[in-house]
Design an enzyme around this catalytic site. Structure first.
Site, PDB file in Angstrom:
ATOM      1  N   CYS A   1      -4.778   2.452  -3.649  1.00  0.00           N
ATOM      2  CA  CYS A   1      -3.545   2.967  -3.036  1.00  0.00           C
ATOM      3  C   CYS A   1      -2.393   1.985  -3.214  1.00  0.00           C
ATOM      4  O   CYS A   1      -1.584   1.772  -2.304  1.00  0.00           O
ATOM      5  CB  CYS A   1      -3.752   3.291  -1.560  1.00  0.00           C
ATOM      6  SG  CYS A   1      -4.886   4.650  -1.263  1.00  0.00           S
TER       7      CYS A   1
ATOM      8  N   LYS B   1     -10.930  -0.550  10.080  1.00  0.00           N
ATOM      9  CA  LYS B   1     -11.040  -1.772   9.287  1.00  0.00           C
ATOM     10  C   LYS B   1     -11.441  -2.974  10.142  1.00  0.00           C
ATOM     11  O   LYS B   1     -11.676  -4.062   9.609  1.00  0.00           O
ATOM     12  CB  LYS B   1      -9.716  -2.064   8.585  1.00  0.00           C
ATOM     13  CG  LYS B   1      -9.331  -1.028   7.527  1.00  0.00           C
ATOM     14  CD  LYS B   1      -8.062  -1.430   6.809  1.00  0.00           C
ATOM     15  CE  LYS B   1      -7.529  -0.308   5.932  1.00  0.00           C
ATOM     16  NZ  LYS B   1      -8.439   0.063   4.839  1.00  0.00           N
TER      17      LYS B   1
ATOM     18  N   ASP C   1       2.974  -4.206   8.147  1.00  0.00           N
ATOM     19  CA  ASP C   1       1.691  -3.543   7.891  1.00  0.00           C
ATOM     20  C   ASP C   1       0.607  -4.587   8.132  1.00  0.00           C
ATOM     21  O   ASP C   1       0.393  -5.484   7.315  1.00  0.00           O
ATOM     22  CB  ASP C   1       1.642  -3.017   6.462  1.00  0.00           C
ATOM     23  CG  ASP C   1       0.267  -2.493   6.066  1.00  0.00           C
ATOM     24  OD1 ASP C   1      -0.656  -2.503   6.906  1.00  0.00           O
ATOM     25  OD2 ASP C   1       0.118  -2.085   4.892  1.00  0.00           O
TER      26      ASP C   1
ATOM     27  N   HIS D   1       0.858  -1.192   0.000  1.00  0.00           N
ATOM     28  CA  HIS D   1       0.000   0.000   0.000  1.00  0.00           C
ATOM     29  C   HIS D   1       0.891   1.237   0.000  1.00  0.00           C
ATOM     30  O   HIS D   1       2.015   1.212   0.502  1.00  0.00           O
ATOM     31  CB  HIS D   1      -0.871  -0.054   1.261  1.00  0.00           C
ATOM     32  CG  HIS D   1      -1.936   0.975   1.344  1.00  0.00           C
ATOM     33  ND1 HIS D   1      -1.689   2.292   1.699  1.00  0.00           N
ATOM     34  CD2 HIS D   1      -3.288   0.892   1.178  1.00  0.00           C
ATOM     35  CE1 HIS D   1      -2.828   2.962   1.739  1.00  0.00           C
ATOM     36  NE2 HIS D   1      -3.808   2.142   1.415  1.00  0.00           N
TER      37      HIS D   1
ATOM     38  N   GLN E   1      -4.693  -5.104   7.010  1.00  0.00           N
ATOM     39  CA  GLN E   1      -5.649  -6.044   6.440  1.00  0.00           C
ATOM     40  C   GLN E   1      -5.656  -7.370   7.189  1.00  0.00           C
ATOM     41  O   GLN E   1      -6.561  -8.185   6.989  1.00  0.00           O
ATOM     42  CB  GLN E   1      -5.315  -6.296   4.959  1.00  0.00           C
ATOM     43  CG  GLN E   1      -5.425  -5.074   4.072  1.00  0.00           C
ATOM     44  CD  GLN E   1      -6.851  -4.588   3.895  1.00  0.00           C
ATOM     45  OE1 GLN E   1      -7.803  -5.337   4.042  1.00  0.00           O
ATOM     46  NE2 GLN E   1      -7.004  -3.312   3.580  1.00  0.00           N
TER      47      GLN E   1
END
Length: 437
Positions: free
Chosen positions: A394, A252, A226, A150, A229
């Site tokens: 993104c 999220k 990261d 991302h 997700q």
């Protein structure tokens, strides 16, 4: 070749990594219809049609429990935290810090003071780059990223690279959208940082986090994950990963926007300079300088997002009650159903990017459909109240590898079911009719 295999000539099949497979759990132990009913927006009817929300990779919907926790605090107990001695302030502080403790347990962090609240996940990575990075990265140092990142895990490093004359290296992908780790040791030679996603927001690919963290450490580099997700959909254990930092979003994971989470190893956070200066982050201020407060206050300057943090705490409670292993299994079942449904109905007319093995992918389906532009497709599906995402998500470098300016993306979560996958397939039929295909 099939459209999913257009990777600018990079068609290596070698994966070279291991994914830890979680044993199946019995999702029948959860009343998924009741879960869906907990989300008020999903009960909305527009033009006599139910709402089918398939954009959770962008942002998730909120259950009554989160909405009520935030409203109750604002209605009955809103107060500043940490600085006042009266009862309301003490209660607010307790709720705020309780949320921090819930997150510590949720991701199995070793120490509660390692949980840092930021305004969003993007700020969390910028905090790392601008504090640890500025202190430790110098001309010629190497940062390793992957081709599926991302922008939030690309641009901050590029900004620092431009300032400090750093080298950025890239881990490529295989044909089916997994990391090609064939030359990982070579890419990591001399590196100071390996920063990578635990799950792609475009391909749905689950990366071998623990293996990558170990490889980074073997090369003398930090491992930065990261987890935006990943955390909302999977059992998360930062200690089992062996990571140095991880960061993720509230919005999220059925929590509110306006707050993100940074986790870092305590010794690293202690050694880093502060990110923002002002109230709350100080131990002392004098005319000739200042000293920082202890963790986590050192990185939480100013008045925090109190209401939002309390909402995030309620979201963690909700997800913990269901059990993240159940959430993961539910999404695996649903992803398998959606893939089979779309393949059976449309065959080669639909190109779904990313791995086909549901053991190594999340419930994110980015696709091209019969040559219809993704934005047109999204608008047509909206007429059926089917909400999908269209754009570059993104992740423009990844889009170039896919040979696309944009994709359509349907993403599922714990409140979705097979009827939502059917609604997506039916809406695609409507798009075909409109465009005469």
């Amino acid at each position: 070749p099939h459209c999913c295999q257009r990777w600018n000539g990079n068609r290596r099949e070698t994966r070279g990594f291991r994914i830890r497979v979680i044993p199946p759990v019995n999702t029948n132990l959860v009343d998924w219809a009741a879960v869906k009913a907990d989300f008020p927006v999903l009960q909305r009817i527009i033009d006599d049609q139910r709402l089918v929300y398939l954009d959770s990779a962008n942002t998730s919907q909120k259950p009554h429990a989160v909405i009520d926790a935030m409203a109750d605090f604002m209605r009955n107990g809103y107060s500043p935290i940490s600085r006042s001695a009266y009862q309301l302030a003490a209660e607010a502080t307790d709720l705020f810090e309780a949320a921090r403790a819930k997150i510590q347990k949720f991701i199995n962090a070793p120490h509660v003071e390692e949980i840092i609240f930021t305004k969003n996940a993007t700020e969390a990575l910028n905090l790392i780059a601008q504090t640890w990075g500025r202190e430790n990265l110098h001309t010629g140092d190497i940062v390793v990223l992957t081709h599926m990142e991302h922008h939030a895990n690309i641009v901050p490093w590029q900004m620092l690279a431009a300032e400090r004359n750093l080298e950025i290296r890239w881990i490529p992908l295989t044909v089916d959208g997994q990391l090609d780790l064939t030359n990982l040791s070579s890419l990591l030679t001399g590196a100071k940082v390996l920063s990578f996603t635990a799950m792609s927001n475009v391909l749905g690919t689950l990366t071998p986090v623990a293996q990558l963290c170990q490889a980074a450490h073997d090369a003398g580099a930090l491992a930065i994950v990261d987890a935006c997700q990943y955390v909302p959909h999977n059992v998360t254990d930062v200690q089992a990963w062996g990571a140095d930092f991880a960061w993720f979003s509230s919005h999220k994971m059925i929590g509110p926007s306006g707050v993100g989470v940074l986790w870092g190893r305590r010794e690293l956070l202690h050694a880093m300079p502060p990110f923002l200066g002002g109230g709350n982050m100080i131990g002392d201020v004098r005319l000739d300088g200042f000293t920082c407060a202890d963790l986590p206050s050192k990185f939480e300057a100013g008045t925090p997002a109190i209401v939002e943090v309390i909402g995030l705490g309620a979201a963690v409670d909700y997800l913990s009650k269901i059990g993240m292993a159940h959430v993961r299994q539910h999404e695996m079942n649903l992803t398998d159903y959606a893939l089979r449904t779309l393949d059976d109905r449309y065959g080669t007319d639909i190109c779904i990017h990313g791995p086909r093995d549901i053991a190594v992918r999340g419930a994110v389906l980015s696709f091209a459909f019969r040559g219809i532009h993704p934005h047109d497709l999204s608008q047509v599906l909206d007429q059926k109240n089917v909400c999908i995402r269209a754009g570059h998500h993104c992740a423009k470098p990844l889009m170039k590898l896919l040979g696309a300016n944009a994709t359509a993306r349907a993403s599922f979560y714990l409140y979705n079911d097979e009827s939502d996958a059917d609604a997506l397939a039916d809406a695609l039929d409507s798009a075909s009719d409109i465009f005469g295909l």
